[in-house]
Motif scaffolding. Structure first.
Motif, PDB file in Angstrom:
ATOM      1  N   ALA A 103       0.847  -1.009  -0.029  1.00 13.64           N
ATOM      2  CA  ALA A 103       0.183   0.065  -0.081  1.00 13.64           C
ATOM      3  C   ALA A 103       0.963   1.367   0.147  1.00 13.64           C
ATOM      4  O   ALA A 103       1.990   1.299   0.533  1.00 13.64           O
ATOM      5  CB  ALA A 103      -0.912  -0.059   1.192  1.00 13.64           C
ATOM      6  N   HIS A 104       0.480   2.331  -0.662  1.00 16.84           N
ATOM      7  CA  HIS A 104       1.281   3.779  -0.567  1.00 16.84           C
ATOM      8  C   HIS A 104       2.567   3.496  -1.410  1.00 16.84           C
ATOM      9  O   HIS A 104       3.440   3.921  -0.903  1.00 16.84           O
ATOM     10  CB  HIS A 104       0.982   4.294   0.469  1.00 16.84           C
ATOM     11  N   ASN A 105       2.605   2.459  -2.223  1.00 15.02           N
ATOM     12  CA  ASN A 105       4.068   2.061  -2.949  1.00 15.02           C
ATOM     13  C   ASN A 105       5.133   2.012  -2.026  1.00 15.02           C
ATOM     14  O   ASN A 105       6.266   2.434  -2.192  1.00 15.02           O
ATOM     15  CB  ASN A 105       4.508   3.716  -3.682  1.00 15.02           C
ATOM     16  N   SER A 106       4.565   1.144  -1.166  1.00 15.20           N
ATOM     17  CA  SER A 106       5.795   0.303  -0.302  1.00 15.20           C
ATOM     18  C   SER A 106       6.488  -0.760  -1.027  1.00 15.20           C
ATOM     19  O   SER A 106       6.013  -1.782  -1.449  1.00 15.20           O
ATOM     20  CB  SER A 106       5.166  -0.128   1.087  1.00 15.20           C
ATOM     21  N   GLY A 107       7.734  -0.460  -1.460  1.00 13.18           N
ATOM     22  CA  GLY A 107       8.616  -1.452  -1.999  1.00 13.18           C
ATOM     23  C   GLY A 107       9.866  -0.749  -2.453  1.00 13.18           C
ATOM     24  O   GLY A 107      10.144   0.323  -2.141  1.00 13.18           O
ATOM     25  N   ASN A 108      10.518  -1.411  -3.090  1.00 12.88           N
ATOM     26  CA  ASN A 108      12.017  -1.181  -3.478  1.00 12.88           C
ATOM     27  C   ASN A 108      11.939  -0.572  -4.861  1.00 12.88           C
ATOM     28  O   ASN A 108      11.128  -1.073  -5.734  1.00 12.88           O
ATOM     29  CB  ASN A 108      12.992  -2.523  -3.561  1.00 12.88           C
ATOM     30  N   PHE A 109      12.835   0.336  -5.319  1.00 12.25           N
ATOM     31  CA  PHE A 109      12.662   0.925  -6.596  1.00 12.25           C
ATOM     32  C   PHE A 109      14.246   1.433  -7.103  1.00 12.25           C
ATOM     33  O   PHE A 109      15.051   1.765  -6.231  1.00 12.25           O
ATOM     34  CB  PHE A 109      11.979   2.401  -6.662  1.00 12.25           C
ATOM     35  N   ILE A 110      14.396   1.716  -8.420  1.00  2.00           N
ATOM     36  CA  ILE A 110      15.415   2.252  -8.974  1.00  2.00           C
ATOM     37  C   ILE A 110      14.915   3.628  -9.517  1.00  2.00           C
ATOM     38  O   ILE A 110      13.771   3.483  -9.987  1.00  2.00           O
ATOM     39  CB  ILE A 110      16.485   1.548  -9.961  1.00  2.00           C
ATOM     40  N   ALA A 111      15.856   4.468  -9.706  1.00  2.00           N
ATOM     41  CA  ALA A 111      15.402   5.930 -10.123  1.00  2.00           C
ATOM     42  C   ALA A 111      16.438   6.461 -10.846  1.00  2.00           C
ATOM     43  O   ALA A 111      17.389   6.435 -10.548  1.00  2.00           O
ATOM     44  CB  ALA A 111      14.978   6.687  -8.882  1.00  2.00           C
ATOM     45  N   LEU A 112      15.990   7.503 -11.508  1.00  2.00           N
ATOM     46  CA  LEU A 112      16.878   8.448 -12.031  1.00  2.00           C
ATOM     47  C   LEU A 112      16.608   9.600 -11.283  1.00  2.00           C
ATOM     48  O   LEU A 112      15.472  10.258 -11.128  1.00  2.00           O
ATOM     49  CB  LEU A 112      16.444   8.902 -13.477  1.00  2.00           C
ATOM     50  N   TYR A 113      17.505  10.117 -10.461  1.00  4.28           N
ATOM     51  CA  TYR A 113      17.354  11.255  -9.424  1.00  4.28           C
ATOM     52  C   TYR A 113      17.817  12.482 -10.125  1.00  4.28           C
ATOM     53  O   TYR A 113      19.023  12.643 -10.885  1.00  4.28           O
ATOM     54  CB  TYR A 113      18.144  10.775  -8.347  1.00  4.28           C
ATOM     55  N   ALA A 114      17.018  13.422  -9.923  1.00  2.00           N
ATOM     56  CA  ALA A 114      17.666  15.200 -10.196  1.00  2.00           C
ATOM     57  C   ALA A 114      17.065  15.980  -9.083  1.00  2.00           C
ATOM     58  O   ALA A 114      15.972  15.842  -8.644  1.00  2.00           O
ATOM     59  CB  ALA A 114      17.271  15.503 -11.456  1.00  2.00           C
ATOM     60  N   ASP A 115      17.971  16.815  -8.526  1.00  2.00           N
ATOM     61  CA  ASP A 115      17.324  17.779  -7.719  1.00  2.00           C
ATOM     62  C   ASP A 115      18.231  19.191  -7.895  1.00  2.00           C
ATOM     63  O   ASP A 115      19.304  19.308  -8.449  1.00  2.00           O
ATOM     64  CB  ASP A 115      17.470  17.511  -6.135  1.00  2.00           C
ATOM     65  N   TYR A 116      17.643  20.215  -7.718  1.00  2.00           N
ATOM     66  CA  TYR A 116      18.076  21.613  -7.667  1.00  2.00           C
ATOM     67  C   TYR A 116      18.060  22.464  -6.474  1.00  2.00           C
ATOM     68  O   TYR A 116      16.947  22.519  -6.173  1.00  2.00           O
ATOM     69  CB  TYR A 116      17.344  22.403  -8.984  1.00  2.00           C
ATOM     70  N   SER A 117      19.213  22.480  -5.884  1.00  2.00           N
ATOM     71  CA  SER A 117      19.382  23.355  -4.578  1.00  2.00           C
ATOM     72  C   SER A 117      19.586  24.825  -5.028  1.00  2.00           C
ATOM     73  O   SER A 117      20.351  25.209  -5.565  1.00  2.00           O
ATOM     74  CB  SER A 117      20.297  22.835  -3.821  1.00  2.00           C
ATOM     75  N   PHE A 118      18.557  25.716  -4.572  1.00  2.00           N
ATOM     76  CA  PHE A 118      18.623  27.251  -4.702  1.00  2.00           C
ATOM     77  C   PHE A 118      19.573  27.840  -3.668  1.00  2.00           C
ATOM     78  O   PHE A 118      20.118  26.979  -3.061  1.00  2.00           O
ATOM     79  CB  PHE A 118      17.145  27.775  -4.519  1.00  2.00           C
ATOM     80  N   GLU A 119      19.912  29.067  -3.817  1.00  2.00           N
ATOM     81  CA  GLU A 119      20.742  29.979  -3.058  1.00  2.00           C
ATOM     82  C   GLU A 119      19.908  30.105  -1.496  1.00  2.00           C
ATOM     83  O   GLU A 119      18.735  29.934  -1.600  1.00  2.00           O
ATOM     84  CB  GLU A 119      21.017  31.247  -3.599  1.00  2.00           C
ATOM     85  N   SER A 120      20.765  30.011  -0.529  1.00  2.00           N
ATOM     86  CA  SER A 120      20.258  30.100   0.588  1.00  2.00           C
ATOM     87  C   SER A 120      19.346  31.274   0.984  1.00  2.00           C
ATOM     88  O   SER A 120      19.714  32.251   0.477  1.00  2.00           O
ATOM     89  CB  SER A 120      21.364  29.885   1.729  1.00  2.00           C
ATOM     90  N   ILE A 121      18.176  31.152   1.656  1.00  2.00           N
ATOM     91  CA  ILE A 121      17.412  32.203   1.876  1.00  2.00           C
ATOM     92  C   ILE A 121      17.758  33.040   3.177  1.00  2.00           C
ATOM     93  O   ILE A 121      17.305  33.941   3.585  1.00  2.00           O
ATOM     94  CB  ILE A 121      15.923  31.904   1.805  1.00  2.00           C
ATOM     95  N   SER A 122      18.839  32.322   3.665  1.00  2.00           N
ATOM     96  CA  SER A 122      19.244  33.349   4.949  1.00  2.00           C
ATOM     97  C   SER A 122      20.777  33.795   4.736  1.00  2.00           C
ATOM     98  O   SER A 122      21.547  33.136   4.054  1.00  2.00           O
ATOM     99  CB  SER A 122      19.321  32.228   6.269  1.00  2.00           C
ATOM    100  N   THR A 123      21.283  34.798   5.058  1.00  2.00           N
ATOM    101  CA  THR A 123      22.476  35.134   4.766  1.00  2.00           C
ATOM    102  C   THR A 123      23.166  35.577   6.110  1.00  2.00           C
ATOM    103  O   THR A 123      22.550  35.975   7.222  1.00  2.00           O
ATOM    104  CB  THR A 123      22.611  36.341   3.822  1.00  2.00           C
ATOM    105  N   ASN A 124      24.626  35.520   5.980  1.00  2.00           N
ATOM    106  CA  ASN A 124      25.366  36.101   7.097  1.00  2.00           C
ATOM    107  C   ASN A 124      26.655  36.533   6.363  1.00  2.00           C
ATOM    108  O   ASN A 124      27.345  35.794   5.701  1.00  2.00           O
ATOM    109  CB  ASN A 124      25.632  34.883   8.179  1.00  2.00           C
ATOM    110  N   LYS A 125      26.985  37.672   6.536  1.00  2.00           N
ATOM    111  CA  LYS A 125      28.368  38.114   5.936  1.00  2.00           C
ATOM    112  C   LYS A 125      29.585  37.490   6.354  1.00  2.00           C
ATOM    113  O   LYS A 125      30.799  37.474   5.649  1.00  2.00           O
ATOM    114  CB  LYS A 125      28.400  39.847   5.897  1.00  2.00           C
ATOM    115  N   LEU A 126      29.597  36.771   7.297  1.00  2.00           N
ATOM    116  CA  LEU A 126      30.744  36.127   7.927  1.00  2.00           C
ATOM    117  C   LEU A 126      31.037  34.709   7.505  1.00  2.00           C
ATOM    118  O   LEU A 126      32.071  34.111   7.674  1.00  2.00           O
ATOM    119  CB  LEU A 126      30.883  36.186   9.495  1.00  2.00           C
ATOM    120  N   PHE A 127      30.007  34.092   6.607  1.00  2.00           N
ATOM    121  CA  PHE A 127      30.233  33.006   6.174  1.00  2.00           C
ATOM    122  C   PHE A 127      29.985  33.031   4.422  1.00  2.00           C
ATOM    123  O   PHE A 127      29.413  34.046   4.006  1.00  2.00           O
ATOM    124  CB  PHE A 127      28.874  32.119   6.437  1.00  2.00           C
ATOM    125  N   SER A 128      30.693  32.048   3.874  1.00  2.19           N
ATOM    126  CA  SER A 128      30.532  32.194   2.389  1.00  2.19           C
ATOM    127  C   SER A 128      29.012  31.642   1.977  1.00  2.19           C
ATOM    128  O   SER A 128      28.347  30.938   2.627  1.00  2.19           O
ATOM    129  CB  SER A 128      31.369  31.201   1.878  1.00  2.19           C
TER     130      SER A 128
END
Length: 183
Positions: A103-128
């Motif tokens: 139920a609810h796709n309970s199983g093993n899988f193989i996948a083609l994975y892709a993700d995009y991580s955006f720029e951080s929405i928090s900033t601090n001038k002392l950190f890159s």
């Protein structure tokens, strides 16, 4: 005699109906929504477009913590991320034959994975700053949904990460805890 014959016919029809339900092919859920409030908070939509294949779409937030020993300061960072996976569930029938949940796709899988991580929405001038990046590669994973619709999803693999400074091989690892919403 007529009552016994009628009961026998009804019994045979009942047995055939039960066996027909057992012979129905195991398939992924057509539309599944999940919420992952723990670890990497986000929302997931998984669309089944054949009996074993789904398109998994996730919008989440990476939470992190950094410490700069030179300035002796710390900061938290929040990075929005979009993840897409083409998943092929390969062991649903085997799990069903063993009496395990599918139920609810309970199983093993193989996948083609892709993700995009955006720029951080928090900033601090002392950190890159956190540099936006794109990762793509093959992955293997398991997804289990338990009673109460509690969901565990783990996938690992090897990918290629591209950002504005580098292109490099990187491990793919994603673990989420959440709940299936709806039926």
């Amino acid at each position: 005699m007529k009552i016994n014959s009628l009961l026998l016919i009804l019994f045979v029809l009942f047995i055939n109906a039960v066996q027909a339900q057992d012979d129905t092919p195991v398939s992924v859920v057509k539309n599944q929504f999940k919420i992952n409030p723990l670890l990497s908070p986000g929302f997931v939509y998984e669309h089944g477009f054949s009996s074993k294949n789904t398109l998994y779409s996730e919008a989440s937030l990476i939470l992190g913590y950094r410490h700069n020993s030179f300035y002796d300061e710390s900061t938290f960072y929040f990075v929005p991320r979009i993840t897409e996976q083409f998943r092929h569930y390969y062991n649903l029938e085997k799990r069903a034959l063993k009496g395990k949940r599918t139920a609810h796709n309970s199983g093993n899988f193989i996948a083609l994975y892709a993700d995009y991580s955006f720029e951080s929405i928090s900033t601090n001038k002392l950190f890159s700053e956190y540099c936006p990046s794109f990762t793509v590669g093959p992955a293997w994973g398991i997804q289990r949904t338990y009673k109460g619709k509690f969901n565990i999803d783990l996938n690992i693999g090897a990918g290629l990460n591209v950002d504005r400074f580098d292109t490099e091989f990187t491990p793919i690892a994603n673990f989420s805890l959440g709940w299936v919403i709806g039926k």
